[in-house]
Design an enzyme around this catalytic site. Structure first.
Site, PDB file in Angstrom:
ATOM      1  N   SER A 145       0.856  -1.195   0.000  1.00 48.78           N
ATOM      2  CA  SER A 145       0.000   0.000   0.000  1.00 48.78           C
ATOM      3  C   SER A 145       0.886   1.236   0.000  1.00 48.78           C
ATOM      4  O   SER A 145       2.044   1.165   0.452  1.00 48.78           O
ATOM      5  CB  SER A 145      -0.864   0.000   1.271  1.00 48.78           C
ATOM      6  OG  SER A 145      -1.466   1.260   1.471  1.00 48.78           O
ATOM      7  N   TYR A 158      -1.074  -0.364  10.566  1.00 47.08           N
ATOM      8  CA  TYR A 158      -1.378  -0.770   9.182  1.00 47.08           C
ATOM      9  C   TYR A 158      -0.184  -0.419   8.284  1.00 47.08           C
ATOM     10  O   TYR A 158       0.291  -1.267   7.510  1.00 47.08           O
ATOM     11  CB  TYR A 158      -2.651  -0.063   8.689  1.00 47.08           C
ATOM     12  CG  TYR A 158      -2.987  -0.376   7.237  1.00 47.08           C
ATOM     13  CD1 TYR A 158      -3.583  -1.583   6.882  1.00 47.08           C
ATOM     14  CD2 TYR A 158      -2.698   0.538   6.217  1.00 47.08           C
ATOM     15  CE1 TYR A 158      -3.875  -1.879   5.550  1.00 47.08           C
ATOM     16  CE2 TYR A 158      -2.993   0.254   4.892  1.00 47.08           C
ATOM     17  CZ  TYR A 158      -3.586  -0.953   4.560  1.00 47.08           C
ATOM     18  OH  TYR A 158      -3.870  -1.234   3.241  1.00 47.08           O
ATOM     19  N   SER A 161       2.659  -2.776   8.816  1.00 44.59           N
ATOM     20  CA  SER A 161       2.456  -4.106   8.215  1.00 44.59           C
ATOM     21  C   SER A 161       2.711  -4.060   6.714  1.00 44.59           C
ATOM     22  O   SER A 161       3.274  -4.987   6.136  1.00 44.59           O
ATOM     23  CB  SER A 161       1.035  -4.626   8.506  1.00 44.59           C
ATOM     24  OG  SER A 161       0.048  -3.924   7.758  1.00 44.59           O
TER      25      SER A 161
END
Ligand code: NAP
Length: 254
Positions: A145, A158, A161
């Site tokens: 991402s 997040y 990760s």
């Protein structure tokens, strides 16, 4: 021009969003596909039905991929049903809707994020790679991402990760090159899926999401599935250890 005819692909988190779009696109390109869902059996059945229109083998399997045993069962299922394993797309993941400052971020929340978003990627790759080594080649595409590249305030676990996925992929690209296994990341920015709905379906949320995006819109799941397909295809035989940015020009990094 892109064909995955005769290829066997395992796509995690294929019941919704980017994974579902990938299952359908891979089937359209001629691949046999196994994918997992976690809880949403109905959505998985719908994806199976739609993807099977392309007359390849498409099957779903229930798995919580933060559990090693489930990851092993999923890889074994894919290998049994498809007879081989050429492509792994490690896509399944979670994101927490509420903003959580670090001083409020609990150990439980941290552990769950890392378990589902990072350990799951390790787990499926761990069990898939021996099959690829035996077959003398394979493709692995993990979904990171923009949050893994620039971090994400109030969702720092997040971002952590997703950043870890990038360095994991880079390590594996060198480690597995000798086995003709190519390992890459696709790093999407905002994508219109269930995961992002709580932000993008609110006027203020959409406005702040769009602000840094040069193309001034968010992606569809299909626009992420396309680059995933490319990375898994024979048009990408000299790319490994890369992060393919699919973010509409929001995070401009090499
Ligand atoms: P989504 O629509 O929420 O779908 C998530 C998928 O992961 C579902 O198939 C879900 O299964 C599965 N899943 C969830 N927890 C799981 C678990 N413990 N074990 C196995 N599977 C599990 O998400 P998405 O937006 O398509 O996101 C897909 C990937 O892209 C994620 O890794 C995400 O971090 C990344 N990403 C998304 C965006 C975005 O804006 N949407 C941006 C950048 C990166 P069920 O259907 O059964 O729940």
């Amino acid at each position: 021009m892109i064909s995955l005819a005769g290829k066997a692909a395992l796509i995690t988190g294929g019941s919704r969003g980017i994974g579902a779009a990938s299952v359908k696109l891979f089937a359209q390109a001629g691949a046999d596909v196994v994918f997992n869902y976690h809880r949403n059996r109905e959505a998985a059945e719908q994806v199976e039905q739609e993807a099977r229109k392309h007359s390849t083998r498409v099957e779903s399997f229930k798995a919580d991929l933060g559990k090693m045993a489930d990851a092993k069962k999923l890889v074994d299922f894919a290998r049994d049903r498809l007879g081989r394993l050429d492509i792994l797309v490690a896509n399944a993941g979670i994101w927490n809707e509420q903003d959580t400052p670090i001083e409020k971020l609990s150990e439980r929340e941290w552990d769950e994020m890392i378990r589902v978003n990072l350990k799951s990627v390790y787990a499926v790759i761990h069990y898939a790679v021996p099959h690829m080594i035996a077959q003398r080649g394979g493709r692995i595409v993990a979904i990171s991402s923009t949050a893994g590249q620039r971090g994400e305030a109030f969702h720092s676990h997040y971002g952590a990760s997703k950043g870890a996925i990038i360095s994991f992929v880079k390590g594996l690209a060198s480690e597995l090159a000798g086995h003709n296994i190519l390992v890459n990341c696709v790093a999407p920015g905002w994508v219109d899926t269930d995961m992002s709905a709580s932000v993008l379906h609110k006027k203020a949320g959409m406005k702040s999401a769009l602000a840094p995006i040069a193309l001034k819109r968010v992606a569809t799941a299909e626009e992420i599935a396309g680059p995933i397909l490319f990375a898994a295809s024979d048009l990408a035989t000299f790319i490994t250890g890369e992060v393919i940015n699919v973010n509409g020009g929001s995070v401009l990094c090499g």
